[in-house]
Scaffold this motif. Structure first.
Motif, mmCIF file in Angstrom:
data_model
loop_
_atom_site.group_PDB
_atom_site.id
_atom_site.type_symbol
_atom_site.label_atom_id
_atom_site.label_comp_id
_atom_site.label_asym_id
_atom_site.label_seq_id
_atom_site.Cartn_x
_atom_site.Cartn_y
_atom_site.Cartn_z
ATOM 1 N N GLY A 19 0.820 -1.212 0.000
ATOM 2 C CA GLY A 19 0.000 0.000 0.000
ATOM 3 C C GLY A 19 0.847 1.252 0.000
ATOM 4 O O GLY A 19 0.552 2.222 -0.714
ATOM 5 N N SER A 20 1.932 1.249 0.799
ATOM 6 C CA SER A 20 2.827 2.394 0.833
ATOM 7 C C SER A 20 3.476 2.634 -0.526
ATOM 8 O O SER A 20 3.606 3.778 -0.978
ATOM 9 C CB SER A 20 3.900 2.176 1.909
ATOM 10 O OG SER A 20 4.845 3.222 1.905
ATOM 11 N N SER A 21 3.876 1.546 -1.206
ATOM 12 C CA SER A 21 4.494 1.687 -2.525
ATOM 13 C C SER A 21 3.533 2.293 -3.532
ATOM 14 O O SER A 21 3.926 3.112 -4.370
ATOM 15 C CB SER A 21 4.981 0.314 -3.025
ATOM 16 O OG SER A 21 5.948 -0.224 -2.157
ATOM 17 N N ILE A 22 2.271 1.906 -3.446
ATOM 18 C CA ILE A 22 1.270 2.475 -4.361
ATOM 19 C C ILE A 22 1.148 3.977 -4.149
ATOM 20 O O ILE A 22 1.151 4.763 -5.107
ATOM 21 C CB ILE A 22 -0.086 1.774 -4.156
ATOM 22 C CG1 ILE A 22 0.007 0.315 -4.628
ATOM 23 C CG2 ILE A 22 -1.194 2.512 -4.898
ATOM 24 C CD1 ILE A 22 -1.221 -0.505 -4.316
ATOM 25 N N TYR A 23 1.061 4.399 -2.880
ATOM 26 C CA TYR A 23 0.946 5.828 -2.600
ATOM 27 C C TYR A 23 2.196 6.585 -3.038
ATOM 28 O O TYR A 23 2.112 7.705 -3.563
ATOM 29 C CB TYR A 23 0.697 6.044 -1.107
ATOM 30 C CG TYR A 23 -0.725 5.765 -0.687
ATOM 31 C CD1 TYR A 23 -1.778 6.547 -1.162
ATOM 32 C CD2 TYR A 23 -1.027 4.718 0.186
ATOM 33 C CE1 TYR A 23 -3.083 6.292 -0.776
ATOM 34 C CE2 TYR A 23 -2.328 4.462 0.571
ATOM 35 C CZ TYR A 23 -3.353 5.236 0.091
ATOM 36 O OH TYR A 23 -4.646 4.989 0.462
ATOM 37 N N GLU A 82 4.929 10.338 -6.852
ATOM 38 C CA GLU A 82 5.935 10.631 -7.868
ATOM 39 C C GLU A 82 5.292 11.028 -9.187
ATOM 40 O O GLU A 82 5.781 11.926 -9.888
ATOM 41 C CB GLU A 82 6.838 9.409 -8.063
ATOM 42 C CG GLU A 82 7.728 9.091 -6.875
ATOM 43 C CD GLU A 82 8.706 10.220 -6.584
ATOM 44 O OE1 GLU A 82 9.158 10.879 -7.537
ATOM 45 O OE2 GLU A 82 9.004 10.444 -5.396
ATOM 46 N N LYS A 83 4.184 10.363 -9.515
ATOM 47 C CA LYS A 83 3.488 10.712 -10.757
ATOM 48 C C LYS A 83 2.947 12.129 -10.704
ATOM 49 O O LYS A 83 3.070 12.907 -11.662
ATOM 50 C CB LYS A 83 2.340 9.724 -10.995
ATOM 51 C CG LYS A 83 1.492 10.050 -12.227
ATOM 52 C CD LYS A 83 0.305 9.127 -12.333
ATOM 53 C CE LYS A 83 -0.533 9.464 -13.555
ATOM 54 N NZ LYS A 83 -1.043 10.851 -13.549
ATOM 55 N N LEU A 84 2.345 12.488 -9.560
ATOM 56 C CA LEU A 84 1.790 13.837 -9.434
ATOM 57 C C LEU A 84 2.888 14.898 -9.504
ATOM 58 O O LEU A 84 2.691 15.979 -10.067
ATOM 59 C CB LEU A 84 1.017 13.960 -8.125
ATOM 60 C CG LEU A 84 -0.286 13.145 -8.050
ATOM 61 C CD1 LEU A 84 -0.886 13.236 -6.661
ATOM 62 C CD2 LEU A 84 -1.278 13.631 -9.092
#
Length: 449
Positions: free
Chosen positions: A383-387, A392-394
């Motif tokens: 879950g942390s990796s997804i966030y 990074e994308k934003l």
């Protein structure tokens, strides 16, 4: 179905229960509770057969013919699964005369009675995530924690037999963990005296042979470049020793008469190095003989102010000097800010050590608990990796909002309003004023009653 038919069906089920008991346990006199339990089970069978089989009119159709010599387990055939019509009497009779294990016979013949076993007063070391349960008591904060509780449990030794040694006793950890949810685990257990109290050492006045040696708390923080860790560590060392912590707690005048507590150690530790995003995980680890209400949260809040360079490290020394600062300045606990930002409080009651007590750890239970915790940790890592990837994308999007995010990011304990130094803030009433107000309220309540 009429009332008469319903009564007739109920009588038929009870009659069938008596006959089935004779089939299952020949020569054993049945008790009223055992007959009632068997009748209830049979009633469930009847309802199921009525709903799923053809040719079933009502429970009143139950009529068990007297058994003859041919009705034995060796020559009774089981009904095939493709038979569309299964009469109630045949289905239940054939199920009743099937072979029954010796263990099952003993269970039916001798119902379990808790009174026939001895009891053992046991201290349990329990781990639970308080995010779901809000602690064992009604309180403002929620946390992951390790608690020690004491209660009477059934022993494996029966009444009248010699008491078993601890090493021969049942595995309480393993048995209790089978019934508990995955976020509540019994880690260890041991036998304690009848007057043992997990919180107050002993309920009765006597030498504190089993008094608490120390307690340990851990408060987790995220460092992404805004905290001066060295200053926080310097300030944390001022807590070590015996001090009056009235400026670092929520006052509980009803139960606490002295605010002096001893801190044995206070460290600011790096738990996880900074990743590609520059964020690292640190822990404020404090060890003491006892703590006041919200003391850890208050100490963490002041250290966060020091880390953000809003306060000088020696502010801790000044607040511990109650002659110069007898009244607590108004500030929010660290937990209040954390719950607002993260919806979970990063406080862990990590350990409680007692004198002259050695907890027994079950190898099987310990391994199962470790697997559960590691599985939960892996889920949180994913879950942390997804966030982190989304962040990074934003940051790389064409909206160019990265600088705005940095400027407007919330920090621990800091609001948009100009910061006011702790020693210059409005003070709470001193202890004497609070005691007078509390005594007046108690008198008013007594008069009202």
């Amino acid at each position: 179905m009429t009332a008469a038919a319903d009564h007739s069906g109920s009588m038929a089920v009870e009659q069938l229960a008596d006959q089935l008991h004779a089939l299952l346990l020949p020569g054993v006199q049945s008790s009223a509770p055992s007959r009632q339990r068997l009748a209830d089970k049979l009633q469930q069978v009847v309802v199921y057969l009525q709903q799923n089989c053809k040719g079933i009119a009502s429970p009143a159709a139950l009529a068990v013919a007297p058994q003859n010599d041919a009705d034995t387990p060796d020559n009774v055939k089981r009904p095939s699964t493709d038979e569309a019509e299964v009469p109630v009497v045949a289905a239940v009779q054939q199920a009743a005369v099937m072979p029954v294990s010796r263990k099952h016979r003993r269970k039916l013949a001798k119902p379990f009675l808790i009174e026939s076993f001895q009891q053992r007063y046991v201290a349990l070391e329990v781990f639970y995530l308080g995010w779901q349960y809000h602690g064992f008591a009604s309180q403002c904060g929620t946390e992951g924690t390790v608690e020690v509780i004491a209660l009477l449990l059934r022993s494996a030794s029966k009444t009248g037999e010699p008491a078993l040694l601890e090493e021969d006793e049942m595995d309480y950890s393993l048995k209790l963990n089978k019934e508990l949810p995955r976020d509540i685990r019994v880690l260890a257990w041991c036998t304690v005296p009848a007057d043992f109290s997990a919180r107050h050492a002993f309920a009765l006045p006597r030498p504190l042979l089993f008094s608490t040696a120390h307690r340990e708390y851990t408060y987790f923080i995220v460092q992404h470049g805004q905290l001066d860790i060295a200053a926080m560590q310097q300030s944390a060392t001022y807590f070590v020793g015996e001090h009056d912590f009235r400026n670092f707690c929520k006052l509980d005048l009803e139960h606490v008469k002295s605010f002096r507590r001893r801190i044995l150690d206070f460290q600011v530790k790096e738990m996880q190095p900074a990743g590609t995003d520059g964020r690292a995980l640190y822990a404020l680890h404090v060890k003491g003989t006892a703590f006041l209400w919200h003391q850890v949260r208050c100490m963490a809040a002041v250290l966060m102010m020091v880390g953000q360079k809003l306060e000088h490290p020696d502010v801790v020394q000044q607040l511990l000097d109650i002659e110069q600062n007898p009244c607590k300045p108004q500030y929010r606990y660290a937990s209040e800010v954390s719950r607002k930002l993260f919806r979970k409080e990063p406080l862990l009651f990590s350990r409680c050590v007692y004198k002259n007590i050695r907890m027994r750890v079950s190898d099987r239970s310990h391994l199962q608990t470790l697997q559960i915790i590691e599985h939960a940790a892996d889920q949180h890592r994913m879950g942390s990796s997804i966030y982190m990837n989304l962040a990074e994308k934003l940051k790389s999007d064409t909206y160019n909002v990265h600088q705005t995010i940095n400027n407007e990011r919330h920090s621990h304990g800091v609001s948009a309003a100009p910061y006011v130094k702790l020693l210059k803030r409005e003070k709470e009433p001193d202890i004497a004023q609070r005691l007078r107000a509390w005594s007046e309220r108690q008198s008013e309540c007594s008069e009202a009653m």
